[in-house]
Motif scaffolding. Structure first.
Motif, mmCIF file in Angstrom:
data_model
loop_
_atom_site.group_PDB
_atom_site.id
_atom_site.type_symbol
_atom_site.label_atom_id
_atom_site.label_comp_id
_atom_site.label_asym_id
_atom_site.label_seq_id
_atom_site.Cartn_x
_atom_site.Cartn_y
_atom_site.Cartn_z
ATOM 1 N N ALA A 177 0.839 -1.203 0.000
ATOM 2 C CA ALA A 177 0.000 0.000 0.000
ATOM 3 C C ALA A 177 0.872 1.252 0.000
ATOM 4 O O ALA A 177 0.612 2.197 -0.746
ATOM 5 N N THR A 178 1.927 1.255 0.828
ATOM 6 C CA THR A 178 2.803 2.431 0.901
ATOM 7 C C THR A 178 3.391 2.747 -0.466
ATOM 8 O O THR A 178 3.383 3.892 -0.923
ATOM 9 N N ILE A 179 3.886 1.707 -1.130
ATOM 10 C CA ILE A 179 4.591 1.950 -2.390
ATOM 11 C C ILE A 179 3.593 2.311 -3.496
ATOM 12 O O ILE A 179 3.815 3.222 -4.279
ATOM 13 N N THR A 180 2.469 1.598 -3.539
ATOM 14 C CA THR A 180 1.502 1.851 -4.606
ATOM 15 C C THR A 180 0.882 3.236 -4.487
ATOM 16 O O THR A 180 0.859 4.003 -5.452
ATOM 17 N N GLN A 181 0.379 3.557 -3.277
ATOM 18 C CA GLN A 181 -0.387 4.810 -3.135
ATOM 19 C C GLN A 181 0.432 5.966 -2.601
ATOM 20 O O GLN A 181 -0.035 7.096 -2.572
ATOM 21 N N GLY A 182 1.633 5.694 -2.105
ATOM 22 C CA GLY A 182 2.416 6.749 -1.487
ATOM 23 C C GLY A 182 1.907 7.038 -0.079
ATOM 24 O O GLY A 182 0.930 6.411 0.382
ATOM 25 N N ARG A 183 2.570 7.936 0.616
ATOM 26 C CA ARG A 183 2.168 8.305 1.979
ATOM 27 C C ARG A 183 2.386 9.783 2.154
ATOM 28 O O ARG A 183 3.244 10.372 1.495
ATOM 29 N N ASN A 184 1.640 10.368 3.067
ATOM 30 C CA ASN A 184 1.826 11.781 3.356
ATOM 31 C C ASN A 184 1.720 11.957 4.864
ATOM 32 O O ASN A 184 0.631 11.947 5.420
ATOM 33 N N GLY A 185 2.866 12.050 5.528
ATOM 34 C CA GLY A 185 2.873 12.218 6.980
ATOM 35 C C GLY A 185 2.811 13.690 7.330
ATOM 36 O O GLY A 185 3.688 14.463 6.959
ATOM 37 N N VAL A 186 1.727 14.087 8.004
ATOM 38 C CA VAL A 186 1.553 15.513 8.301
ATOM 39 C C VAL A 186 1.442 15.719 9.796
ATOM 40 O O VAL A 186 0.597 15.123 10.449
ATOM 41 N N ILE A 187 2.321 16.521 10.341
ATOM 42 C CA ILE A 187 2.126 16.994 11.702
ATOM 43 C C ILE A 187 1.711 18.449 11.558
ATOM 44 O O ILE A 187 2.395 19.236 10.900
ATOM 45 N N PRO A 188 0.531 18.793 12.111
ATOM 46 C CA PRO A 188 0.044 20.161 11.898
ATOM 47 C C PRO A 188 0.938 21.173 12.612
ATOM 48 O O PRO A 188 1.502 20.877 13.661
ATOM 49 N N VAL A 264 11.116 21.280 18.718
ATOM 50 C CA VAL A 264 10.319 22.515 18.809
ATOM 51 C C VAL A 264 9.916 22.977 17.405
ATOM 52 O O VAL A 264 8.773 23.377 17.163
ATOM 53 N N HIS A 265 10.844 22.865 16.472
ATOM 54 C CA HIS A 265 10.541 23.262 15.093
ATOM 55 C C HIS A 265 9.375 22.429 14.542
ATOM 56 O O HIS A 265 8.451 22.960 13.924
ATOM 57 N N SER A 266 9.428 21.092 14.785
ATOM 58 C CA SER A 266 8.338 20.227 14.309
ATOM 59 C C SER A 266 7.010 20.652 14.922
ATOM 60 O O SER A 266 5.980 20.665 14.251
ATOM 61 N N ILE A 267 7.041 21.000 16.216
ATOM 62 C CA ILE A 267 5.790 21.346 16.905
ATOM 63 C C ILE A 267 5.240 22.678 16.377
ATOM 64 O O ILE A 267 4.068 22.793 16.026
ATOM 65 N N LEU A 268 6.104 23.690 16.287
ATOM 66 C CA LEU A 268 5.617 25.033 15.941
ATOM 67 C C LEU A 268 5.282 25.165 14.458
ATOM 68 O O LEU A 268 4.302 25.802 14.095
ATOM 69 N N ASN A 269 6.106 24.554 13.604
ATOM 70 C CA ASN A 269 5.925 24.758 12.155
ATOM 71 C C ASN A 269 5.284 23.573 11.444
ATOM 72 O O ASN A 269 4.943 23.670 10.266
ATOM 73 N N GLY A 270 5.176 22.462 12.143
ATOM 74 C CA GLY A 270 4.612 21.275 11.504
ATOM 75 C C GLY A 270 5.581 20.667 10.505
ATOM 76 O O GLY A 270 6.674 21.197 10.256
ATOM 77 N N ARG A 271 5.184 19.526 9.951
ATOM 78 C CA ARG A 271 5.980 18.869 8.902
ATOM 79 C C ARG A 271 4.996 18.291 7.903
ATOM 80 O O ARG A 271 3.899 17.864 8.272
ATOM 81 N N ASN A 272 5.405 18.274 6.658
ATOM 82 C CA ASN A 272 4.565 17.679 5.614
ATOM 83 C C ASN A 272 5.488 16.826 4.762
ATOM 84 O O ASN A 272 6.239 17.330 3.939
ATOM 85 N N ASN A 273 5.448 15.550 5.011
ATOM 86 C CA ASN A 273 6.440 14.647 4.419
ATOM 87 C C ASN A 273 5.749 13.724 3.434
ATOM 88 O O ASN A 273 4.791 13.052 3.793
ATOM 89 N N ARG A 274 6.217 13.729 2.200
ATOM 90 C CA ARG A 274 5.473 12.994 1.184
ATOM 91 C C ARG A 274 6.304 11.914 0.518
ATOM 92 O O ARG A 274 7.407 12.159 0.053
#
Ligand code: HEC
Ligand code: HEC
Length: 314
Positions: A177-188, A264-274
């Motif tokens: 599933a990961t490889i076929t559809q990809g993933r998008n990990g988002v921390i707001p 702290v950077h992850s918490i304040l600015n979030g991350r959007n990893n695709r």
């Protein structure tokens, strides 16, 4: 040549091409000295250098002229057979798109039987097959290594696929599933709700979860904040949530790093990893082979083991 906006440009291009060749032929004809019989003695221009270096006026050699004319004829012949004269397709009706299609069909015909052998094998069986291993490795190096590294051990923001905990899980069906559809990990980005000092306290608490050096008092302040804001995704114990792609914060595996500043950077600015979906670039057979290769890496499957022979003997 189907992309002209109207018929005029086709004729225009054809005219320019034919006029160019006609001009070349006229030019050589206008210089037709070469047709005349050659005088025994070569004419001199009268220029003399270094005392005795005299510049001669040799006519162009016949072989050169003959080749010039042949090239013009070759050009005309080519334009009759292949596209090149404006919108005229050429009498062979050749297109490079068609050639690519033929090449692809030929490749498919060679490759299909190779993949067919794996169609009824499950991922662990494929992982143990030495031929599949080689194909899977090549697919990985061509399609995945630019992000996950040629050893698949990842780097900042790109997960390690071999060792340690994984974000989504490494069961065969999860990998597919990961490889076929990809993933998008988002921390707001929580910067609007949390101030930098509180984020620092939470970061201290996060560090304490994996046994890293931390400030006791700030950790105590950070814990209730973590429970309020972060536990929903990362779990009350910080063990993460594979369905959401929220990483386990209690181990020593970090996508971004474990320092207070980075957390702290992850918490304040979030991350959007695709992770890009691969279903456009790879066929489902190829995805199975590369998934099996990745699965085998983390399982330490030895492709030269007895499983190979039993799988191949079938
Ligand atoms: C453009 C970069 C890129 C390419 C190319 C790429 N990946 Fe990824 N991959 C990522 C990122 C980024 C993540 C993390 C996504 C997230 O955090 O949600 C990821 C996540 C994954 C995961 C989940 C890891 C885990 O811990 O659960 C697997 C498995 C994976 N990739 C396999 C592959 C395979 C196999 C290929 C090649 C077919 C590939 N990736 C190609 C960037 C890439
Ligand atoms: C909506 C769900 C959600 C919430 C709420 C959330 N996170 Fe995350 N967090 C994620 C996801 C998903 C990722 C993975 C991002 C990625 O794949 O790059 C992540 C990544 C992280 C990382 C990076 C981990 C690493 O390996 O480097 C840290 C640290 C983190 N979160 C801490 C927190 C803290 C602390 C809070 C609370 C202030 C919080 N998160 C709130 C979903 C969440």
């Amino acid at each position: 040549m189907s992309d002209f906006v109207n018929g005029f440009w086709g004729y225009y291009v054809a005219f320019v091409v034919l006029a160019g060749i006609a001009w070349c032929l006229w030019l050589i004809f206008s210089q037709r000295e070469w047709l005349k019989p050659r005088p025994g003695k070569v004419e001199e221009t009268g220029h003399v250098w270094d005392g005795d270096l005299r510049e001669l006026n040799n006519p162009v050699p016949r072989w050169w002229t003959a080749m010039y004319i042949l090239m013009c004829l070759f050009g005309l012949g080519y334009l009759v057979l292949y596209p090149g004269l404006g919108a005229f397709q050429g009498s062979l009706a050749y297109t490079s798109a068609q050639e690519v299609k033929q090449d692809q069909a030929a490749l498919d015909a060679t490759v299909k039987p190779i993949y067919a052998r794996f169609a009824n094998m499950d991922i662990p069986q494929i992982a143990a097959d030495s031929e599949a291993h080689l194909i899977g490795e090549r697919l990985f190096l061509n399609n995945c290594a630019q992000c996950h590294g040629s050893d698949a051990k990842g780097s900042t923001s790109f997960p390690n696929l071999v060792e340690g905990d994984s974000i989504y899980g490494r069961q065969p069906e999860v990998l597919l599933a990961t490889i076929t559809q990809g993933r998008n990990g988002v921390i707001p980005a929580l910067g609007a709700a949390i101030d930098a000092r509180t984020a620092g306290d939470i970061a201290q608490y996060v560090r304490s979860l994996s046994g890293l050096a931390h400030d006791q008092i700030r950790t105590l302040r950070g814990k209730p904040e973590y429970m309020n804001t972060c536990a929903a995704c990362h779990g009350a114990e910080g063990k993460g949530n594979k369905a959401l792609g929220a990483p386990n914060l209690t181990d020593d595996i970090w996508l971004y790093g474990s320092s207070e500043a980075i957390i702290v950077h992850s918490i304040l600015n979030g991350r959007n990893n695709r992770m890009p979906a691969q279903d456009q670039t790879l066929s489902s057979e190829q995805i199975r082979l590369v998934a099996a290769w990745v699965w085998g890496l983390s399982k330490g499957v030895d492709v030269t083991s007895a499983t190979v022979t039993s799988a191949r003997a079938k």
